[in-house]
Design a protein around this motif. Structure first.
Motif, PDB file in Angstrom:
ATOM      1  N   SER A 128       0.838  -1.199   0.000  1.00  0.00           N
ATOM      2  CA  SER A 128       0.000   0.000   0.000  1.00  0.00           C
ATOM      3  C   SER A 128       0.872   1.247   0.000  1.00  0.00           C
ATOM      4  O   SER A 128       1.946   1.267   0.618  1.00  0.00           O
ATOM      5  CB  SER A 128      -0.898   0.020   1.248  1.00  0.00           C
ATOM      6  OG  SER A 128      -1.747  -1.099   1.266  1.00  0.00           O
ATOM      7  N   PHE A 129       0.410   2.289  -0.704  1.00  0.00           N
ATOM      8  CA  PHE A 129       1.098   3.576  -0.706  1.00  0.00           C
ATOM      9  C   PHE A 129       0.092   4.639  -1.087  1.00  0.00           C
ATOM     10  O   PHE A 129      -1.054   4.341  -1.442  1.00  0.00           O
ATOM     11  CB  PHE A 129       2.275   3.570  -1.677  1.00  0.00           C
ATOM     12  CG  PHE A 129       1.884   3.531  -3.131  1.00  0.00           C
ATOM     13  CD1 PHE A 129       1.853   4.697  -3.896  1.00  0.00           C
ATOM     14  CD2 PHE A 129       1.522   2.332  -3.746  1.00  0.00           C
ATOM     15  CE1 PHE A 129       1.480   4.668  -5.230  1.00  0.00           C
ATOM     16  CE2 PHE A 129       1.148   2.298  -5.082  1.00  0.00           C
ATOM     17  CZ  PHE A 129       1.127   3.468  -5.827  1.00  0.00           C
ATOM     18  N   GLN A 130       0.518   5.910  -1.008  1.00  0.00           N
ATOM     19  CA  GLN A 130      -0.347   7.018  -1.400  1.00  0.00           C
ATOM     20  C   GLN A 130       0.246   7.727  -2.611  1.00  0.00           C
ATOM     21  O   GLN A 130       1.477   7.906  -2.690  1.00  0.00           O
ATOM     22  CB  GLN A 130      -0.495   8.018  -0.252  1.00  0.00           C
ATOM     23  CG  GLN A 130      -1.384   7.517   0.876  1.00  0.00           C
ATOM     24  CD  GLN A 130      -1.675   8.603   1.897  1.00  0.00           C
ATOM     25  OE1 GLN A 130      -0.876   9.503   2.108  1.00  0.00           O
ATOM     26  NE2 GLN A 130      -2.839   8.518   2.535  1.00  0.00           N
ATOM     27  N   ASP A 131      -0.618   8.122  -3.546  1.00  0.00           N
ATOM     28  CA  ASP A 131      -0.132   8.906  -4.679  1.00  0.00           C
ATOM     29  C   ASP A 131      -0.018  10.365  -4.253  1.00  0.00           C
ATOM     30  O   ASP A 131      -0.284  10.712  -3.092  1.00  0.00           O
ATOM     31  CB  ASP A 131      -1.027   8.734  -5.907  1.00  0.00           C
ATOM     32  CG  ASP A 131      -2.448   9.275  -5.688  1.00  0.00           C
ATOM     33  OD1 ASP A 131      -2.663  10.049  -4.722  1.00  0.00           O
ATOM     34  OD2 ASP A 131      -3.332   8.938  -6.484  1.00  0.00           O
ATOM     35  N   GLU A 132       0.394  11.244  -5.192  1.00  0.00           N
ATOM     36  CA  GLU A 132       0.657  12.630  -4.810  1.00  0.00           C
ATOM     37  C   GLU A 132      -0.614  13.390  -4.427  1.00  0.00           C
ATOM     38  O   GLU A 132      -0.540  14.454  -3.811  1.00  0.00           O
ATOM     39  CB  GLU A 132       1.388  13.364  -5.936  1.00  0.00           C
ATOM     40  CG  GLU A 132       0.615  13.448  -7.248  1.00  0.00           C
ATOM     41  CD  GLU A 132       1.435  14.113  -8.345  1.00  0.00           C
ATOM     42  OE1 GLU A 132       1.635  15.332  -8.275  1.00  0.00           O
ATOM     43  OE2 GLU A 132       1.885  13.384  -9.259  1.00  0.00           O
ATOM     44  N   ARG A 133      -1.780  12.830  -4.746  1.00  0.00           N
ATOM     45  CA  ARG A 133      -3.042  13.458  -4.346  1.00  0.00           C
ATOM     46  C   ARG A 133      -3.521  12.948  -2.990  1.00  0.00           C
ATOM     47  O   ARG A 133      -4.589  13.322  -2.516  1.00  0.00           O
ATOM     48  CB  ARG A 133      -4.108  13.201  -5.417  1.00  0.00           C
ATOM     49  CG  ARG A 133      -3.833  13.919  -6.729  1.00  0.00           C
ATOM     50  CD  ARG A 133      -4.938  13.677  -7.740  1.00  0.00           C
ATOM     51  NE  ARG A 133      -5.000  12.273  -8.133  1.00  0.00           N
ATOM     52  CZ  ARG A 133      -4.255  11.737  -9.090  1.00  0.00           C
ATOM     53  NH1 ARG A 133      -3.387  12.495  -9.739  1.00  0.00           N
ATOM     54  NH2 ARG A 133      -4.364  10.456  -9.400  1.00  0.00           N
ATOM     55  N   GLY A 134      -2.689  12.059  -2.401  1.00  0.00           N
ATOM     56  CA  GLY A 134      -3.044  11.533  -1.086  1.00  0.00           C
ATOM     57  C   GLY A 134      -4.006  10.362  -1.130  1.00  0.00           C
ATOM     58  O   GLY A 134      -4.499   9.908  -0.091  1.00  0.00           O
TER      59      GLY A 134
END
Length: 563
Positions: A128-134
């Motif tokens: 799991s991770f977050q993109d630049e838009r959160g």
């Protein structure tokens, strides 16, 4: 020059990195682990640079005197979760990074992400991770190699200049995945920050060191993309490419461009005033060169793709102010698909069995009217008369294009023992002001010959190198001759010759023919007396040798040996 503390830091860094390469040496050949290690070093560097900028931003966002300040009172106070969340959102704004020419690195490509997950993905895992838009995202990763390839793909997608450049083949490596994980953990300890050294300089040093070591490890094949730093420095120092278009049609890993950057920076110039053009046939080496430029923030044009310089010229309309190259020596069968009447062969068609004069004429074709070029070639190019080579050389001399010839010592290259020389050519030898601001005199009808075969030192049992003093001696001699200040011929080292003298030597350009022998000191002892004295010494030494041989035989016989 670095101080002793900085040099020790770099030396320790070299050891750590070579240890990293050694971790793979038993399972991958040199060509593979070169790209494996350099690709990971690239990832570590861009991630470190991103983290440094991120830390700067965090300070700016919490500094009331800075334009980017976020007032904590607007979010419930400095200790509130809302304030911390808002800071995290701002830290992911891409424009903050681009404004300082910092690579934007997506979360799944950051080194901490790789380090945190390289054990978990052995055998497969969902991350799991977050993109630049959160927004929350998930990745299905099948191996450590897949984790790395995914990181490189993400960087390419966010940095169009690197499209097709990064070597995304870690999934295909036939290697124990835990070994790759260990390598990530080891490279994690490599620092790209230092109190007095710039992070790009550190990475540049690492890159050059690793290329040199890999060239040694790969032998002849490896040396194809690596020119010794001192030779590159010599050509750059002599040509002084401060401004304008710089071109290398056989660029390898981009060494000439890197040294040009160093030279310009050391002389307080601006690398932004130089346009970089290159071409390379080997795909992986083309990738190395592009990475080499990208890590330094140098804008470049290496063509649309890796391509053969002769049949797919990537810069057909280029007229460069400086051309520098170290093409393969004495390359055979280079002309498949090249027309006999190609417009580049203005001084004669080069023979199929040797590309030396094809490289030279290709470079001349791409040279601007006031341009200068430096070209490393095998020594045979200075004197060969086979298959039209002598006629081409004669026409080049008669056209007054040859400015300086430098004979080099042997054992300078990791990949060949062929003796080499440097050709310096200029399209305008008339009086003018150079790009570097030198007042050049009229040198028409003259050629400078420098015999540097006795310069340098043995850096180990097999390789020779130049000191900075050696490079300065050759460079200053050349520049003094160009300007007419503080120049004089030195027997055995340098001679300025007129074209009429070259004609008497059948247009052979070997410096030794012109510089003559070095002057010997007169010790005051007449030759006849010296000869008699030395002959007497030799007879005495022979007699002593016979006596010692008899004594040794006698002792061996006493020990029971049959002699």
């Amino acid at each position: 020059m670095t101080n002793s503390e900085e040099q020790q830091f770099l030396n320790d860094l070299e050891k750590k990195l070579w240890n990293a390469a050694d971790k793979l040496r038993s399972t991958l050949d040199a060509a593979q682990y070169k790209h494996t290690v350099l690709g990971l070093i690239f990832l570590k560097y861009v991630s470190d640079a991103f983290d440094i900028r991120r830390d700067e931003l965090r300070q700016q966002l919490t500094d009331a005197d800075h334009d980017y300040f976020l007032d904590p009172e607007d979010f419930g106070g400095a200790d509130s979760e809302d304030y911390a969340a808002e800071i995290d959102i701002e830290l992911e704004v891409r424009d903050y990074y681009l404004e300082t020419n910092t690579f934007w690195v997506p979360q799944q490509a950051r080194w901490q992400f790789l380090q945190d997950n390289n054990k978990a993905v052995i055998g497969g895992a969902e991350l799991s991770f977050q993109d630049e838009r959160g927004e929350d995202k998930t990745l299905k990763i099948s191996s450590v190699g897949h984790l790395i390839d995914n990181a490189l793909e993400a960087i390419e997608a966010d940095n169009p200049k690197l499209k097709g450049v990064l070597n995304k083949r870690y999934t295909q490596l036939q290697i124990d995945q835990s070994k790759l994980g260990e390598l990530i953990d080891l490279i994690a300890t490599v620092p790209f920050n230092h109190a007095s050294l710039n992070s790009k300089d550190i990475l540049g040093h690492v890159y050059e060191y690793m290329l040199g070591q890999f060239a040694l490890a790969e032998g002849k094949k490896g040396g194809q993309f690596y020119t010794p730093k001192s030779i590159v420095s010599l050509i750059v120092q002599m040509l002084e490419p401060f401004r304008g278009r710089v071109y290398d049609p056989a660029m390898g890993s981009g060494g000439f461009f890197v040294q040009s950057e160093h030279f310009i920076t050391e002389h307080r110039g601006k690398i932004g005033e130089v346009s970089i053009y290159g071409q390379e046939y080997n795909h992986t080496t083309w990738q190395l060169a592009a990475m080499n430029m990208a890590i330094r923030g140098i804008d470049f044009n290496f063509g649309k793709e890796p391509a053969n310089t002769y049949i797919n010229d990537q810069h057909p309309d280029l007229r460069a102010d400086f051309v520098m190259a170290n093409p393969p020596f004495n390359m055979k069968e280079w002309d498949t698909g090249v027309a006999d009447d190609d417009k580049r062969w203005q001084y004669g068609r080069p023979p199929s069995g040797n590309a030396n004069f094809a490289w030279l004429q290709h470079m001349l074709y791409h040279l601007a009217p006031n341009g200068s070029m430096g070209l490393l070639l095998a020594n045979g190019s200075m004197s060969s008369n086979t298959n039209n080579e002598g006629e081409i050389r004669k026409r080049l001399i008669e056209a007054d294009l040859v400015e300086c010839m430098v004979a080099l010592p042997g054992q300078l290259f990791t990949n060949t023992q062929i003796p080499a020389c440097i050709w310096f050519l200029s399209k305008n030898k008339g009086a003018r002001t150079s790009v570097a601001g030198r007042k050049l005199r009229d040198r028409q009808g003259e050629v400078l010959f420098i015999d540097a075969r006795n310069l340098g030192y043995m850096k180990d049992r097999v390789l020779r190198d130049f000191t900075q003093e050696d490079l300065n001696q050759v460079t200053e001699t050349y520049h003094n001759w160009q300007t007419g200040e503080n120049y004089e011929d030195v027997p055995g080292f340098v001679k300025a010759a007129k074209l009429e003298e070259l004609q008497k030597h059948d247009f052979v350009l070997t410096p030794g023919r012109y510089v003559g022998a070095a002057a010997e000191e007169d010790d005051g002892e007449p030759f006849a007396e010296k000869m008699a004295r030395l002959t007497g010494q030799l007879k005495t030494q022979f007699a002593e040798s016979d006596r010692l041989e008899a004594e040794i035989k006698k002792n061996l016989a006493g020990l029971g040996f049959d002699v």
